[in-house]
Design a protein around this motif. Structure first.
Motif: not given
Length: 118
Positions: A76-100
């Motif tokens: 409910t917190d997101l406008p749509s499901a993230p995909g593997t082309k998207d990223k997650a940023v935690i602190g200053s680290v940018v992560y690639q999304i491998i699976t959802v």
């Protein structure tokens, strides 16, 4: 309120209480520039709460590596499901999304479980 909506609300409440700040960065490929040989990217950020943990040794396989992380966010917190082309940023680290993995009940998304690689 049905079971799915109740679970959706509970998941959002629990993750908001125990999770940390995470930015889900949606990446959209733009037009291809023939002069540079690259596609432009546009991004859109959504800041949400998420629960981050390491993957277990039993989950390591050809796709998931021992250093990967698991992030759980409320759908409910997101406008749509993230995909593997998207990223997650935690602190200053940018992560690639491998699976959802979408956890759902009665066709309603409750949480998204993302495997991340930094």
């Amino acid at each position: 309120m049905g079971l799915a909506q109740s679970l959706e609300k509970v998941a959002g409440t629990v993750i908001a209480k125990f999770g940390g700040d995470v930015t889900i960065r949606y990446v959209t490929a733009g037009t291809y520039n023939t002069a540079t040989g690259a596609s432009a990217e546009t991004t859109s950020d959504s800041v949400v709460k998420g629960v981050l943990e390491g993957v277990s040794k039993g989950e390591v396989n050809g796709l998931i590596q021992a250093e990967d992380k698991r992030l759980v966010v409320a759908a409910t917190d997101l406008p749509s499901a993230p995909g593997t082309k998207d990223k997650a940023v935690i602190g200053s680290v940018v992560y690639q999304i491998i699976t959802v993995n979408t956890v759902e009940q009665e066709g309603v998304a409750i949480t998204f479980e993302l495997i991340l690689r930094g």
